[in-house]
Each structure stands twice: as C-alpha cells, then as structure tokens.
Scaffold this motif. Structure first.
Motif, short mmCIF file in Angstrom:
data_model
loop_
_atom_site.label_atom_id
_atom_site.label_comp_id
_atom_site.label_asym_id
_atom_site.label_seq_id
_atom_site.Cartn_x
_atom_site.Cartn_y
_atom_site.Cartn_z
N LEU A 115 46.93 114.70 -7.79
CA LEU A 115 48.17 115.43 -7.85
C LEU A 115 48.82 115.44 -9.15
O LEU A 115 48.92 114.38 -9.56
N HIS A 116 49.39 116.46 -9.52
CA HIS A 116 50.17 116.67 -10.93
C HIS A 116 51.62 115.73 -10.56
O HIS A 116 51.58 114.90 -11.53
N THR A 117 51.93 115.68 -9.48
CA THR A 117 53.04 114.78 -9.61
C THR A 117 52.66 113.48 -9.48
O THR A 117 53.52 112.34 -10.35
N LEU A 118 51.39 112.80 -9.14
CA LEU A 118 51.01 111.59 -9.29
C LEU A 118 50.67 111.17 -10.62
O LEU A 118 50.95 110.11 -11.30
N HIS A 119 50.20 112.30 -11.56
CA HIS A 119 49.51 112.21 -12.95
C HIS A 119 50.78 112.00 -13.82
O HIS A 119 50.76 111.32 -14.66
N THR A 120 51.88 112.56 -13.53
CA THR A 120 53.34 112.37 -14.53
C THR A 120 53.90 111.07 -14.30
O THR A 120 54.66 110.95 -15.06
N ARG A 121 53.45 110.55 -13.07
CA ARG A 121 54.32 109.01 -12.62
C ARG A 121 53.67 108.05 -13.59
O ARG A 121 54.27 106.94 -13.89
N GLY A 122 52.50 108.10 -13.95
CA GLY A 122 51.77 106.94 -14.78
C GLY A 122 51.28 107.38 -16.30
O GLY A 122 51.39 108.63 -16.65
N SER A 123 51.29 106.34 -16.88
CA SER A 123 50.68 106.48 -18.42
C SER A 123 49.19 106.34 -18.37
O SER A 123 48.51 105.76 -17.56
N VAL A 124 48.49 107.42 -18.95
CA VAL A 124 47.19 107.59 -18.98
C VAL A 124 46.55 106.86 -19.94
O VAL A 124 46.76 107.03 -21.10
N LEU A 125 45.45 106.11 -19.73
CA LEU A 125 44.67 105.17 -20.60
C LEU A 125 43.28 105.92 -20.32
O LEU A 125 42.47 105.87 -19.24
N LEU A 126 42.61 106.33 -21.38
CA LEU A 126 41.49 107.07 -21.52
C LEU A 126 40.16 106.01 -21.79
O LEU A 126 40.56 105.82 -23.00
N MET A 127 39.41 106.02 -21.30
CA MET A 127 38.12 105.06 -21.56
C MET A 127 37.50 105.96 -22.68
O MET A 127 37.01 106.92 -22.42
N ASP A 128 36.84 105.13 -23.63
CA ASP A 128 36.13 105.61 -24.74
C ASP A 128 34.64 105.88 -24.31
O ASP A 128 34.06 105.20 -23.32
N LYS A 129 34.00 106.92 -25.01
CA LYS A 129 32.77 107.02 -24.85
C LYS A 129 31.84 105.61 -25.54
O LYS A 129 32.38 105.42 -26.41
N TYR A 130 30.91 105.72 -25.02
CA TYR A 130 30.06 104.54 -25.77
C TYR A 130 29.26 104.98 -26.56
O TYR A 130 28.47 105.97 -26.81
N SER A 131 29.09 104.26 -27.64
CA SER A 131 28.04 104.72 -28.97
C SER A 131 26.58 104.13 -28.40
O SER A 131 26.54 103.23 -27.66
N MET A 132 25.95 104.46 -29.08
CA MET A 132 24.31 104.48 -28.87
C MET A 132 24.04 102.75 -29.33
O MET A 132 23.62 102.08 -28.52
N ASN A 133 24.93 102.49 -30.25
CA ASN A 133 24.69 100.95 -30.62
C ASN A 133 25.24 100.08 -29.50
O ASN A 133 24.74 98.71 -29.18
N GLU A 134 26.43 100.25 -28.98
CA GLU A 134 27.08 99.81 -27.71
C GLU A 134 26.10 99.62 -26.71
O GLU A 134 25.79 98.49 -25.99
N ILE A 135 25.71 100.76 -26.28
CA ILE A 135 24.53 100.72 -25.30
C ILE A 135 23.37 99.94 -25.44
O ILE A 135 22.97 99.25 -24.63
#
Length: 202
Positions: A115-135
C-alpha cells in the motif's frame, strides 16, 4: 554476510547518530539476503527480534502486544507485500506512532504490492545487486564443489547459489542442454511439418 557494503554503511551511520528510522522497508529480490540483513540490524540496534505473521489476526495480536513490551524490540514482517490489503491497512496503525522501544521492518520484493500509505510511512533500504565476484566468494563455502565459475555465470543471489548446489550443477547443466536440444528438435520438426503442409496445399 557477503556484499551489501553500501547499505551496511548507511545503517551504521543512522545508528551512530541516533537516527535509525522507526519504520523501515527493506526492498530486494527473493534470496537477496533480506533475512540476514534483518538479523544484522537487530544485533546492531540491540533489539529482540519478533516476527509478525501476515494474517490480519496476527497483525492485530502484535498491535495489542506492542504497548506492553518493555525491552527494545524489532518487529519484522517478512514478504509484507504478500499481505492482504486488510492486513496492511491494519498494520498501518502500528506504523503511525510506534512505541519508543519498538522498531518495525517490512521486507518486500515487489513495491507495487505494498500500500502506498505503508510505503510512505517508512524509510526504504534497497538491497544491492551482487557482483560476480561476490557470488563467487559466497560459493566458496562449498569447498568440495569445483563450480565457482558456473555459479558466477548463472547466479545473481546467494540463495540461487544454494539452490543450484542442492540441485546439482552437473544435473542442472544437463537438464538445460536437454531443453535446448528439444527446442531445436521441436522447432525443426515444426518447420518440416509446415513446409509439408504448404507443399500438399499446393
């Protein structure tokens, strides 16, 4: 925990200056490490982790319990984007004014289902994509498995490495080759069939 340097630095900074958000939306693909990140945050904040289910009954139960909790608690809903609209609306009440000792994290894989209302209540932390080296580094935990390069080429998350290892890299590659061979055979047969149909039609 492999990778995620950027997000861990941000988390540490917010914690150090006393500005870690009361409500956090942790966004990332399936198998990207959101569960591990929740554990990481919980330990950093010194909170007891309490997992809330996704049903409206479970949401209402945690709402009733939250004001009674005396210790610092991190309430987490995994895959919150799978909650019903009714459950999400009910959860809104907890995010309006969380008790002082309560932190909330919602993990999601599809922002459009929240829900947009839930989305606006929190701070978003976006997980990074993994590099080939990290995999590749993650795959090294399977020391008996000499398929690091294959994992790097085929996998995008640590969870996919685990799945591929459990399935069997060789079996998976053989299966893919069979699919490719069957597609080529089927396509050739269809082309011959269509050609024959056109010839007979003439």
């Amino acid at each position: 925990m492999i990778g995620q340097k950027r997000i861990k630095e941000r988390i540490h900074h917010m914690s150090d200056v006393g500005l870690f958000p009361k409500v956090t939306i942790l966004y990332g693909a399936k198998g990207s490490g959101k569960h591990l990140m929740v554990d990481y945050i919980s330990k950093l904040l010194g909170c007891v982790k309490y997992e809330c289910g996704k049903s409206i009954e479970e949401v209402r139960a945690i709402q009733a319990l939250a004001p009674k909790l005396s210790q610092d608690v991190l309430i987490v809903v995994y895959d919150a984007d799978d909650m019903s609209v009714q459950a999400q609306n009910s959860f809104l009440k907890l995010t309006e004014e969380p008790p002082k000792n309560i932190y909330v994290i919602l993990t999601i894989k599809n922002s459009e289902s929240l829900l947009h209302t839930l989305h606006t209540r929190g701070s978003v932390l976006l997980m990074d994509k993994y590099s080939m080296n990290e995999i590749g580094r993650y795959s090294e935990k399977y020391k008996e498995d000499d398929n690091k390069h294959t994992y790097e080429m085929l996998c995008t998350t640590p969870s996919e490495v685990d799945t591929l290892h459990n399935y069997g890299v060789e079996d998976f590659c053989n299966y893919v080759q069979k699919v490719i061979d069957n597609i080529a055979t089927t396509s050739g047969a269809n082309a011959i069939s269509r050609s024959e149909e056109r010839r007979v039609g003439k």
